[in-house]
Design an enzyme around this catalytic site. Structure first.
Site, mmCIF file in Angstrom:
data_model
loop_
_atom_site.group_PDB
_atom_site.id
_atom_site.type_symbol
_atom_site.label_atom_id
_atom_site.label_comp_id
_atom_site.label_asym_id
_atom_site.label_seq_id
_atom_site.Cartn_x
_atom_site.Cartn_y
_atom_site.Cartn_z
ATOM 1 N N ASN A 200 0.749 -1.106 -0.032
ATOM 2 C CA ASN A 200 -0.062 -0.044 -0.081
ATOM 3 C C ASN A 200 0.744 1.445 0.223
ATOM 4 O OD1 ASN A 200 0.946 -0.150 2.507
ATOM 5 N ND2 ASN A 200 -0.932 -0.011 3.630
ATOM 6 N N ASN A 323 3.081 3.986 12.835
ATOM 7 C CA ASN A 323 3.272 2.973 13.725
ATOM 8 C C ASN A 323 4.612 3.292 14.582
ATOM 9 O OD1 ASN A 323 1.434 1.653 12.195
ATOM 10 N ND2 ASN A 323 2.845 0.260 10.948
ATOM 11 N N PRO A 371 -4.048 9.642 4.339
ATOM 12 C CA PRO A 371 -4.156 9.060 2.713
ATOM 13 C C PRO A 371 -5.597 8.352 2.675
ATOM 14 C CG PRO A 371 -2.392 7.915 3.974
ATOM 15 C CD PRO A 371 -3.104 8.813 5.127
ATOM 16 N N SER A 373 -7.473 5.634 -0.252
ATOM 17 C CA SER A 373 -6.915 4.511 -0.992
ATOM 18 C C SER A 373 -6.595 4.914 -2.335
ATOM 19 C CB SER A 373 -7.907 3.431 -0.985
ATOM 20 O OG SER A 373 -9.213 3.971 -1.615
ATOM 21 N N HIS A 397 -5.482 6.861 10.665
ATOM 22 C CA HIS A 397 -4.295 7.037 9.754
ATOM 23 C C HIS A 397 -4.557 6.739 8.060
ATOM 24 C CE1 HIS A 397 -4.623 2.558 9.243
ATOM 25 N NE2 HIS A 397 -3.351 2.479 8.820
#
Lengths: 474, 140
Positions: A200, A323, A371, A373, A397
């Protein structure tokens, strides 16, 4: 079992499973909670609530989906003295994060040269599976990267020191210690510095389509119709190996500390233990690798703009970690406490007047970069006081996956997808055809819904909407 | 290492492998074949070079994660892409294997997905008289 306690807030009571010491809390609307209930997210949020020394609640953001041990989109805070650190609570891709660059070009100026710009970016930013970086580092130099992160990159010609002001932690976690990182992790990472990766991860050329908050947008230099570039990448094989190594170390050490867990992927140790401290030093080193990585890709983006459009003076709006575990001060049950906040697929969302903010954002708050997709929209939000009160200063996120990779590939070819996106005004350059279809927009939740929930719940506030016109995919 | 000895499982974020075998040794070998099929086209790899692997672990679950992590590390950390595996001995605490393959060559070997890590998520090891089955999920 799930109890709606307020608009967009669902509590998982302690009676949900044995061993929960705190409640779970999920932010979602009716549709998103239905999606969340379909997989193991609720069970994972509850499992996290059984870890020793946690305070507040085990949280899940509206983009949450099933992960490993922790749900993706999870936030949990541990008391610095009595709590634990879990490598799985940070995840394999340590400091996977997002950076936003803003240009002074308008959409109309870039459109005629978009193909050339994307080709140049695709050439200059190494991406895709098995792709090596162009920067040959010896191990001494790699240690320098691990200690200094984006500061190393700026010092070595990738961008300038002015960029550093606009990165979470200025792009360097000072607690990093390369000696806490295994040689294996260094072997995996050495050739991968300055690479986008696959899955991704992406670099997108977007434009600001809508402004919701004039003051914040102006402060972040976001003007309607102007071109921005969003980069989503992490710490590559180095971070993945650090997590793998410390999961093993934590599993062995747990017996010593008499810690029982309900899922092996939740392996954890006391924060103050030697193993816990070593992990945090290694995690910081991997985070610095990711900061350097995004700094280098920003530099190549600027070069690509300069080659194709004549100037590459893009400046950094902000750069956030998705993360990470951070030591922070939060008010819990009316008292100030030092806690370690695990953000696993969640973004820090600090409000104005926090000392961690860049000077020029001090009166507005921290940009929160969300963001969407591939081929859909992305958002810039700003942190709020409410996030400090409820979510340890955290927010969502991204869109969050809704469909497996295999399911995503069904009924569509890469050629069809490229054509469909082209019809929507999005040009794609992808290193892998199968990788592209796995990332089709329908494989994700609707990012706009996720952002609406976050905005309505008050744990971040909408600033601007970004629409992509070009995507570079690994 | 016939392909029918493993199948790829769906997961909202990532992928899993379920591998079977007449023995646990064979199921472990088939799980490795499954992992390699996710990373690359196994047919393109020549068994030009052999590597010896010896791993110790606390139990079979730990050993399965370590075994697959080792193959992943050889590819991602040492640019050595494994085409065939043969487990010589397997106990709950130790695994010895010979793997063969060759140095990774971007012009020769196509790659499908970057695997980040091997996880304990829903990990399963089943030993029955009729056969063995292992299940493991990968973070992609």
């Amino acid at each position: 079992m799930l109890k709606k306690i307020a608009e967009h807030r669902y509590v998982i009571p302690k009676s949900f499973r044995e061993g929960m010491t705190i409640e779970g809390l999920i932010y979602a609307n009716d549709e998103l909670i239905r999606q969340i209930e379909k997989d193991e997210t609720l069970a994972q949020v509850a499992n996290v609530a059984t870890l020793p020394g946690l305070v507040g609640r085990s949280l899940a953001m509206p983009d949450a989906h099933q992960g490993y041990g922790f749900a993706i989109g999870g936030v949990a805070a541990a008391d610095m003295d009595k709590g634990v650190i879990s490598a799985g609570g940070v995840g394999f891709d340590i400091n996977c994060g997002v950076r936003l660059l803003v240009s002074d070009f308008t959409l109309e100026e870039v459109k005629p040269k978009l193909d050339a710009l994307l080709n140049q970016m695709f050439r200059d930013i190494p991406c895709g599976t098995g792709k090596k970086g162009v920067v040959g580092l010896n191990y001494e130099q790699l240690d320098d990267v691990l200690r200094n992160g984006a500061h190393w990159a700026a010092k070595n010609g990738y961008g300038t020191s002015a960029d550093l002001e606009h990165i979470e932690e200025t792009g360097r976690l000072a607690s990093a210690d390369p000696t806490a990182v295994s040689n294996r992790a260094k072997h995996r990472g050495r050739d991968q510095l300055g690479t986008l990766g696959s899955g991704n991860h992406f670099a997108e050329v977007q434009y600001v389509s809508e402004v919701f908050d004039d003051e914040a947008a102006q402060t972040f230099c976001l003007r309607q119709g102007h071109i921005v570039v969003m980069i989503h990448s992490g710490s590559r094989g180095l971070g993945h190996q650090v997590c793998t190594d410390y999961l093993e170390i934590m599993q062995s050490a747990m017996r010593k500390y008499n810690i029982q867990i309900v899922d092996r992927q939740l392996a954890c140790v006391p924060i103050k233990s030697p193993e816990g401290q070593n992990y945090l030093r290694a995690m910081a080193a991997a985070a610095n690798f990711a900061f350097a990585n995004r700094q280098m890709m920003s530099h190549w983006t600027r070069e690509a703009f300069a080659k194709v459009l004549g100037r590459g003076n893009l400046h950094v709006v902000y750069d956030v970690c998705h993360n990470i575990a951070k030591e922070e001060v939060h008010t819990v049950d009316g008292a100030e406490r030092r806690v370690l906040v695990h953000r696993k697929g969640a973004t820090r969302a600090f409000p104005k007047h926090r000392p961690e903010l860049p000077k020029d954002y001090f009166e507005v708050g921290q940009p929160v970069l969300i963001p969407g997709s591939m081929g859909t929209c992305s958002y810039v939000l700003v942190g709020t006081e409410k996030a400090m009160e409820e979510t340890f200063g955290s927010s969502c996120h991204g869109a969050g996956r809704a469909m497996s990779r295999h399911a995503a590939k069904k009924n569509i070819t890469a050629e069809q997808l490229i054509k469909e996106l082209k019809a929507k005004g999005v040009t794609v350059r992808g290193a892998s055809k199968s990788g592209l279809t796995e990332e089709k927009p329908e494989a994700y939740k609707d990012v706009s819904q996720v952002v609406e929930v976050v905005h309505d719940a008050g744990i971040a506030r909408k600033v601007a909407k970004l629409i992509p016109i070009g995507v570079i995919k690994g | 290492m016939a392909e029918s000895r493993y199948r790829i499982l769906e997961h909202p974020a990532d992928v899993g492998i379920e591998a079977s075998g007449v023995s646990l040794k064979e199921a472990f070998e088939n799980a490795a074949a499954g992992l390699l099929s996710i990373i690359t086209d196994v047919e393109s790899i020549d068994a030009a070079e052999e590597r010896y692997i010896r791993l110790t672990a606390t139990d079979f679950d730990n050993l399965l994660v370590k075994w697959l992590s080792e193959i992943l590390y050889l590819y991602d950390g040492e640019d050595f892409i494994v085409g065939e595996v043969e487990i010589e001995s397997l106990s709950p605490t130790q695994l010895e294997a010979i793997v063969s393959g060759e140095p990774y060559d971007a012009n020769k070997h196509s790659t499908h997905l970057d695997v980040k890590a091997v996880t304990y998520h829903q990990l399963k090891i089943q030993q029955k008289k009729t056969g063995c089955l292992v299940r493991v999920y990968l973070d992609i």
